[in-house]
Design a protein around this motif. Sequence first.
Motif, PDB file in Angstrom:
ATOM      1  N   GLU A  61       0.790  -1.227   0.000  1.00  0.00           N
ATOM      2  CA  GLU A  61       0.000   0.000   0.000  1.00  0.00           C
ATOM      3  C   GLU A  61       0.823   1.279   0.000  1.00  0.00           C
ATOM      4  O   GLU A  61       0.384   2.292  -0.534  1.00  0.00           O
ATOM      5  CB  GLU A  61      -0.962   0.012   1.203  1.00  0.00           C
ATOM      6  CG  GLU A  61      -2.037  -1.047   1.096  1.00  0.00           C
ATOM      7  CD  GLU A  61      -3.065  -0.982   2.197  1.00  0.00           C
ATOM      8  OE1 GLU A  61      -2.945  -0.135   3.115  1.00  0.00           O
ATOM      9  OE2 GLU A  61      -4.006  -1.786   2.146  1.00  0.00           O
ATOM     10  N   VAL A  62       1.998   1.229   0.617  1.00  0.00           N
ATOM     11  CA  VAL A  62       2.808   2.444   0.748  1.00  0.00           C
ATOM     12  C   VAL A  62       4.082   2.382  -0.090  1.00  0.00           C
ATOM     13  O   VAL A  62       4.581   3.407  -0.536  1.00  0.00           O
ATOM     14  CB  VAL A  62       3.143   2.706   2.238  1.00  0.00           C
ATOM     15  CG1 VAL A  62       3.956   3.968   2.412  1.00  0.00           C
ATOM     16  CG2 VAL A  62       1.868   2.777   3.071  1.00  0.00           C
ATOM     17  N   GLY A  63       4.590   1.168  -0.307  1.00  0.00           N
ATOM     18  CA  GLY A  63       5.829   1.023  -1.056  1.00  0.00           C
ATOM     19  C   GLY A  63       7.055   0.960  -0.172  1.00  0.00           C
ATOM     20  O   GLY A  63       8.177   1.088  -0.657  1.00  0.00           O
ATOM     21  N   LEU A  64       6.860   0.748   1.134  1.00  0.00           N
ATOM     22  CA  LEU A  64       7.979   0.643   2.076  1.00  0.00           C
ATOM     23  C   LEU A  64       8.239  -0.817   2.428  1.00  0.00           C
ATOM     24  O   LEU A  64       7.331  -1.505   2.903  1.00  0.00           O
ATOM     25  CB  LEU A  64       7.671   1.397   3.372  1.00  0.00           C
ATOM     26  CG  LEU A  64       7.679   2.911   3.329  1.00  0.00           C
ATOM     27  CD1 LEU A  64       7.256   3.467   4.683  1.00  0.00           C
ATOM     28  CD2 LEU A  64       9.051   3.432   2.945  1.00  0.00           C
ATOM     29  N   ALA A  65       9.443  -1.280   2.212  1.00  0.00           N
ATOM     30  CA  ALA A  65       9.816  -2.646   2.560  1.00  0.00           C
ATOM     31  C   ALA A  65      10.694  -2.599   3.800  1.00  0.00           C
ATOM     32  O   ALA A  65      11.922  -2.638   3.708  1.00  0.00           O
ATOM     33  CB  ALA A  65      10.540  -3.313   1.392  1.00  0.00           C
ATOM     34  N   ILE A  66      10.050  -2.469   4.964  1.00  0.00           N
ATOM     35  CA  ILE A  66      10.773  -2.389   6.231  1.00  0.00           C
ATOM     36  C   ILE A  66      10.063  -3.230   7.282  1.00  0.00           C
ATOM     37  O   ILE A  66       8.883  -3.560   7.144  1.00  0.00           O
ATOM     38  CB  ILE A  66      10.903  -0.929   6.732  1.00  0.00           C
ATOM     39  CG1 ILE A  66       9.529  -0.284   6.913  1.00  0.00           C
ATOM     40  CG2 ILE A  66      11.764  -0.110   5.786  1.00  0.00           C
ATOM     41  CD1 ILE A  66       9.565   1.109   7.521  1.00  0.00           C
ATOM     42  N   ASP A  67      10.787  -3.551   8.336  1.00  0.00           N
ATOM     43  CA  ASP A  67      10.216  -4.285   9.466  1.00  0.00           C
ATOM     44  C   ASP A  67       9.261  -3.355  10.214  1.00  0.00           C
ATOM     45  O   ASP A  67       9.587  -2.201  10.469  1.00  0.00           O
ATOM     46  CB  ASP A  67      11.349  -4.748  10.388  1.00  0.00           C
ATOM     47  CG  ASP A  67      10.847  -5.495  11.615  1.00  0.00           C
ATOM     48  OD1 ASP A  67       9.753  -6.085  11.559  1.00  0.00           O
ATOM     49  OD2 ASP A  67      11.563  -5.475  12.631  1.00  0.00           O
ATOM     50  N   CYS A  68       8.099  -3.860  10.555  1.00  0.00           N
ATOM     51  CA  CYS A  68       7.098  -3.032  11.242  1.00  0.00           C
ATOM     52  C   CYS A  68       7.246  -3.052  12.759  1.00  0.00           C
ATOM     53  O   CYS A  68       6.514  -2.346  13.447  1.00  0.00           O
ATOM     54  CB  CYS A  68       5.698  -3.491  10.847  1.00  0.00           C
ATOM     55  SG  CYS A  68       5.339  -3.185   9.111  1.00  0.00           S
ATOM     56  N   GLY A  69       8.177  -3.846  13.271  1.00  0.00           N
ATOM     57  CA  GLY A  69       8.376  -3.887  14.714  1.00  0.00           C
ATOM     58  C   GLY A  69       7.264  -4.645  15.423  1.00  0.00           C
ATOM     59  O   GLY A  69       6.468  -5.345  14.797  1.00  0.00           O
ATOM     60  N   PRO A  70       7.184  -4.486  16.749  1.00  0.00           N
ATOM     61  CA  PRO A  70       6.189  -5.223  17.526  1.00  0.00           C
ATOM     62  C   PRO A  70       4.801  -4.570  17.469  1.00  0.00           C
ATOM     63  O   PRO A  70       4.664  -3.394  17.145  1.00  0.00           O
ATOM     64  CB  PRO A  70       6.747  -5.145  18.953  1.00  0.00           C
ATOM     65  CG  PRO A  70       7.479  -3.839  18.977  1.00  0.00           C
ATOM     66  CD  PRO A  70       8.067  -3.690  17.597  1.00  0.00           C
TER      67      PRO A  70
END
Length: 154
Positions: A61-70
């Motif tokens: 949806e946003v285009g960010l490939a990062i860990d979202c954390g807890p």
Amino acid sequence: MSAASLATRPAARILLVDGCNRVLLFRFTPPDRPPFWVTPGGAVDPGESYEQAAARELAEEVGLAIDCGPQVARREVEFLTLQGVQVLADERYFRIDIDTCVVDPAGHTDLERQVMREWRWFERAEIDRWAEPIYPADLVAMLDATDSSGPHDA
């Protein structure tokens, strides 16, 4: 219909907050009801964890490939899906603080392209007085509760 008879819909939602302390919301315009705004996120796919779903939804949806954390929050809410099914959503929230971000809609599904054509960054003060519904209804409180720097003036 009682909550006990509804299908449960596990979902991962993202509180994406930029360096100006604004939160990203998408405007949905379904054909069967008035427009509304929501945080990025969506249903958990079979075999997927909430954490995996959050990362996938953020990338799509946003285009960010990062860990979202807890997970930082959880709520259960009844709502009508875009497909017209009344569900009891088990929503898990993930907060991501970033400096800046430009939304890349390349990963949007066909349905999202039809009903989710707008997005914008909202300042907290705008949320409570916005003319169209914003979900979750307690978004400002959720942002305050998950902000490591403490509550902000609305």
